[in-house]
Each structure stands twice: as C-alpha cells, then as structure tokens.
Design a protein around this motif. Structure first.
Motif, mmCIF file in Angstrom:
data_model
loop_
_atom_site.group_PDB
_atom_site.id
_atom_site.type_symbol
_atom_site.label_atom_id
_atom_site.label_comp_id
_atom_site.label_asym_id
_atom_site.label_seq_id
_atom_site.Cartn_x
_atom_site.Cartn_y
_atom_site.Cartn_z
ATOM 1 N N PHE A 151 0.822 -1.214 0.000
ATOM 2 C CA PHE A 151 0.000 0.000 0.000
ATOM 3 C C PHE A 151 0.858 1.267 0.000
ATOM 4 O O PHE A 151 0.531 2.246 -0.684
ATOM 5 N N ASP A 152 1.941 1.271 0.773
ATOM 6 C CA ASP A 152 2.771 2.471 0.882
ATOM 7 C C ASP A 152 3.304 2.918 -0.471
ATOM 8 O O ASP A 152 3.456 4.123 -0.724
ATOM 9 N N GLY A 180 -9.119 -3.191 3.098
ATOM 10 C CA GLY A 180 -7.703 -3.544 3.201
ATOM 11 C C GLY A 180 -6.873 -2.386 3.734
ATOM 12 O O GLY A 180 -5.992 -2.585 4.578
ATOM 13 N N THR A 181 -7.186 -1.172 3.280
ATOM 14 C CA THR A 181 -6.437 -0.007 3.780
ATOM 15 C C THR A 181 -6.804 0.287 5.235
ATOM 16 O O THR A 181 -5.952 0.706 6.013
ATOM 17 N N ALA A 182 -8.059 0.044 5.607
ATOM 18 C CA ALA A 182 -8.462 0.244 7.002
ATOM 19 C C ALA A 182 -7.781 -0.773 7.909
ATOM 20 O O ALA A 182 -7.383 -0.456 9.038
ATOM 21 N N ALA A 183 -7.630 -2.007 7.409
ATOM 22 C CA ALA A 183 -6.935 -3.036 8.184
ATOM 23 C C ALA A 183 -5.456 -2.705 8.328
ATOM 24 O O ALA A 183 -4.846 -2.936 9.374
ATOM 25 N N TRP A 190 -6.446 5.378 7.868
ATOM 26 C CA TRP A 190 -6.831 5.071 6.489
ATOM 27 C C TRP A 190 -7.284 6.307 5.715
ATOM 28 O O TRP A 190 -7.061 6.406 4.504
ATOM 29 N N GLN A 191 -7.911 7.272 6.400
ATOM 30 C CA GLN A 191 -8.355 8.481 5.688
ATOM 31 C C GLN A 191 -7.168 9.312 5.205
ATOM 32 O O GLN A 191 -7.185 9.842 4.083
ATOM 33 N N ALA A 258 0.593 -7.198 -6.711
ATOM 34 C CA ALA A 258 1.285 -6.545 -5.598
ATOM 35 C C ALA A 258 0.831 -7.233 -4.317
ATOM 36 O O ALA A 258 -0.226 -6.914 -3.765
ATOM 37 N N GLN A 259 1.614 -8.191 -3.849
ATOM 38 C CA GLN A 259 1.186 -9.070 -2.772
ATOM 39 C C GLN A 259 0.887 -8.344 -1.459
ATOM 40 O O GLN A 259 0.110 -8.826 -0.636
ATOM 41 N N GLY A 260 1.480 -7.188 -1.268
ATOM 42 C CA GLY A 260 1.252 -6.445 -0.031
ATOM 43 C C GLY A 260 0.005 -5.585 -0.033
ATOM 44 O O GLY A 260 -0.191 -4.768 0.873
ATOM 45 N N THR A 261 -0.864 -5.761 -1.055
ATOM 46 C CA THR A 261 -2.091 -4.956 -1.137
ATOM 47 C C THR A 261 -3.348 -5.823 -1.065
ATOM 48 O O THR A 261 -4.440 -5.354 -1.372
ATOM 49 N N CYS A 262 -3.222 -7.065 -0.661
ATOM 50 C CA CYS A 262 -4.322 -8.021 -0.786
ATOM 51 C C CYS A 262 -5.247 -8.038 0.434
ATOM 52 O O CYS A 262 -4.802 -7.878 1.569
#
Length: 351
Positions: A151-152, A180-183, A190-191, A258-262
C-alpha cells in the motif's frame, strides 16, 4: 471475481420443455448473481439431469449492486438462490433478512476458516479469493520502474496517475480495497492514506469490469479499449485469465500482483427468504458444494474452492496463487464500521 464475459452463462439453460419462472412446483430454479457467475455447460447439465431442475441465471451487475437490488426486492425476489454476497457485505444482507435457513448436505466439507452464521445457516461459503492491486508487467519494464509491492508504494510520486480502483460504495472489490487499507492503517490512518492516494492521481470508476476490462492497460480487454492505467484493483487470481484465454497463449502471465495490497474475500450463497421454489433452491445450494462444481470454479470464475477435498488446476495454482499474508477483518468489525467508512470515503475521494 474475475472472469471474461464470454464465459458467463446467462438466461435459461437445460431442457426447452421446462416451465418459466420459479413458482410453486416449478421445475425451474432461478439463481440471482453478479455478472461474474460462470459454470461449465457439462457440469450444469449434469446437475439438471440428476435433479430434474432447469437452472435459470439472472445476472445483476457488480456484486455490490446485485446485493443492494436483492435487498430492495426481498419481499418479491427475482429468484430462489442468491450467489455472490461476500464477507464485506454479509452483515448487510443478514441484517436485512435476505435469506432463510438451510444447511446444505456437504456443509461439513467446507474449511472451518470460511464458515459464517453457523448458528442459523442462512448462508453457505462457496469460494474464496484475494482482492489485490494488479500491474501491467510490460508498462513497468518499458518505463524501467519497479512494480509496487504494498500500500505504501501506491502513494509515492513514481506511481502518480497509474492506479484505477472501483467505487467502494457500489463495487465489492472497491469496498474490499478500502477495507484492506483500514486493516493496514487502522481507524485513525486510512483516511490520511486515501488523501495521499487521491493527491497521487487515483482514478475511481463504478465497477470491476470497467476498471479491469477498459481502464487497465495490462488486460486483454484494456489493451483493446486503449486503457492507460497500468495498476488496477482486481484479484490475485486475475493473471491466470490473461494466460488461459489468450491466443496465442503466453508462457508467462502479462500481469502481476502486488502481494502487499491483498484483502481476503469469501463469497457466500443463500436461499432467498421469499423464494418460490424452495426445494429447487435447496438442491441448487447442495450442488454448489459438490466436488464437481467446486473443482469447476477456478477456471470459470477464477476463485478458489472452499471444499477441502477439491483439487485446484495446476495452471490456476501456477499463475494465480493465493496471497501469502492478506489483510483480513473480523465480520463484526466490518458490520460496525462499513457504512460509516464508505460514507467518509465517498466524501473524501469523490467530492
């Protein structure tokens, strides 16, 4: 879920002498689903022959749209069984009384980690998959740019104006990406992340088909449509579709994940509360958990089976392995926060 429109089976199938509709005593059973429903003709034909029912399929858009319509029409439903409500929207369906209780014959074959609502058995797990950012390998090779991993990366200047995602208010993968971003960043983070993503040029469209088949430069449909976004929110199982349905077939998938965005997704089916053909609906739910159907799903709907004994095709495992460490979220946390998160997201990103 990932599939090509040519693979879908819409309308009626089976013997031409069956009665229409799904009224009492009818030999037609109606399945309501999102647009990505697909099954091999031979597998469906076997069920129809053995059960005596003809299956009619009504496709109702993206999963989020289909669930919302099913809730609005629950007093006079379009069909008997609904397929495609996932863990991001499950509490909305249950809280609105969409389903009635039924425990399919092969329920014990479902891996325990996928089960939900076991006290009442209003829904049955059918498949699982991972919502992830996909990337166009050729674009990143041509631009000598390393594809994003997590995500970063997506908010870095190097990836400005490259990502397209779906509307979290109307689309299941769009909502899954938001969760996913909230997690990943928590209630307080996340906002701020989405503010950065918006500033970095993220594009939002209504649903998965528009994002993947029109805007994404890495898909066959996107290339044909002139899509110019090399990053898209889709599924970890999307790359196999780009291999298996290509002609000529490439040796490697043209897209990556992108495995880190799942974010882990589980899809359910249930007998609609006011179904006219309840016996046909029960037979259809039994069928969805059979080994034959579960093993047919990967190369039709590009999802993983939930039945522990089901074998997954080698091509699917090679090109679309499940995410190793996806984001997850407890159902009660989704239920408590989803609507407010979507409202905040809409105000933040779309206005």
């Amino acid at each position: 879920m990932v599939t090509l429109s040519a693979c879908g089976s819409s309308g009626s199938s089976g013997s031409s002498g069956s009665t229409g509709g799904s009224g009492g005593g009818s030999k037609t059973v109606t399945l309501v689903s999102h647009d990505s429903w697909a099954v091999s003709k031979s597998v469906l034909a076997d069920f129809e022959k053995q059960s005596g029912y003809t299956v009619k399929v009504l496709k109702d858009g993206d999963a989020g749209q289909a669930v919302n319509k099913a809730i609005l029409t629950k007093d006079n439903p379009q069909g008997d069984v609904f397929f495609g409500v996932d863990n991001t929207l499950l509490s909305r369906a249950l809280d609105n009384g969409l389903f009635q209780s039924y425990r399919p014959k092969d329920y014990d074959t479902v891996a325990s980690r996928y089960r939900a609502d076991e006290a009442e058995h209003r829904v049955t797990p059918i498949d699982t998959g991972d919502i992830c950012v996909n990337y166009d390998k050729k674009y990143f090779a041509d631009h000598k740019l390393t594809p994003p991993v997590g995500f970063d990366d997506l908010v870095k200047p190097a990836y400005k104006n490259l990502l397209v995602t779906e509307n979290a208010a109307t689309s299941s993968p769009g909502l899954g990406f938001l969760l996913g971003t909230a997690a990943e960043y928590g209630d307080g983070g996340w906002q701020d992340y989405w503010k950065k993503l918006k500033a970095n040029g993220v594009k939002v469209v209504d649903g998965w088909e528009q994002a993947y088949d029109q805007e994404f430069s890495g898909s066959a449909g996107g290339r044909k449509a002139g899509g110019d976004r090399p990053l898209v929110v889709s599924y970890a199982s999307s790359p196999p579709a780009e291999v298996i349905y290509a002609d000529p077939r490439p040796k490697t998938a043209p897209t990556g994940v992108a495995q880190g965005t799942c974010f882990r997704q589980i899809e359910y089916a249930g007998l609609l509360g006011n179904a006219r053909n309840t016996e046909g609906g029960k037979a259809l739910l039994d069928f969805l958990l059979t080994e034959k159907f579960q093993q047919d799903m990967p190369l039709n709907m590009f999802v993983y089976p939930v039945r522990e004994s089901a074998e997954v095709p080698a091509d699917f495992v090679e090109y679309g392995p499940q995410a190793k460490d996806p984001e997850t979220m407890a159902p009660d946390r989704i239920a408590a926060n989803r609507d407010q998160w979507v409202k905040s997201w809409t105000s933040l990103v779309l206005k």
